[in-house]
Scaffold this motif. Structure first.
Motif, short mmCIF file in Angstrom:
data_model
loop_
_atom_site.label_atom_id
_atom_site.label_comp_id
_atom_site.label_asym_id
_atom_site.label_seq_id
_atom_site.Cartn_x
_atom_site.Cartn_y
_atom_site.Cartn_z
N UNK A 111 0.78 -1.23 0.00
CA UNK A 111 0.00 0.00 0.00
C UNK A 111 0.81 1.29 0.00
N UNK A 112 2.12 1.19 -0.15
CA UNK A 112 2.95 2.40 -0.16
C UNK A 112 3.04 3.00 -1.56
N UNK A 113 3.20 4.31 -1.60
CA UNK A 113 3.42 5.01 -2.87
C UNK A 113 4.93 5.07 -3.15
N UNK A 114 5.28 5.44 -4.37
CA UNK A 114 6.71 5.60 -4.70
C UNK A 114 7.36 6.61 -3.77
N UNK A 115 6.66 7.67 -3.47
CA UNK A 115 7.19 8.69 -2.56
C UNK A 115 7.43 8.10 -1.17
N UNK A 116 6.49 7.30 -0.70
CA UNK A 116 6.65 6.63 0.60
C UNK A 116 7.86 5.69 0.58
N UNK A 117 7.99 4.96 -0.52
CA UNK A 117 9.09 4.00 -0.65
C UNK A 117 10.43 4.72 -0.69
#
Length: 131
Positions: A111-117
């Motif tokens: 459920x993470x976004x690229x930004x979160x990753x």
């Protein structure tokens, strides 16, 4: 091995590196210089480079194509201070870009976004190797 002395490594550290990775002793100064230049091109200073090669002498076994692909992948996901990231985790250089892709896919499935990753990797450069 003169190039390793030029960045400030002493003989005992270089000999420890050679014990870990015997291939270093077979490398020419030109070959070693290319690996050092690669790190400089991504923003590493001599202090970073000393740390990176001392902690991870296997860096000298990597192909430049694989290293370039890895750095491009890290930039692609939004990481900007790659020099600091690699200084924090020199073993990150042992990864291939497909391993970053696998990590991204797993985290996206969580459920993470690229930004979160990107933020996750930036705050914990070892996270890729923990999965």
């Amino acid at each position: 091995m003169e190039e390793l002395f030029k960045i400030g490594l002493d003989n005992s550290i270089i000999m420890e590196m050679v014990k870990i990775n015997e291939n270093i002793s077979d490398m020419s100064d030109d070959e070693i210089s290319k690996y050092i230049l690669f790190l400089r091109q991504i923003g590493c200073n001599d202090s970073h480079i000393r740390n990176i090669v001392q902690v991870n002498p296997y860096y000298f076994n990597r192909s430049f194509d694989d290293l370039i692909s890895l750095i491009n992948k890290l930039r692609e996901i939004g990481l900007t201070h790659i020099n600091l990231l690699i200084d924090s985790n020199p073993f990150l250089l042992n990864n291939d870009s497909y391993e970053i892709d696998e990590f991204i896919l797993k985290k996206k499935n969580d459920g993470l976004t690229i930004s979160d990753i990107s933020d996750l990797i930036d705050s914990n450069p070892y996270i890729i190797n923990e999965i």
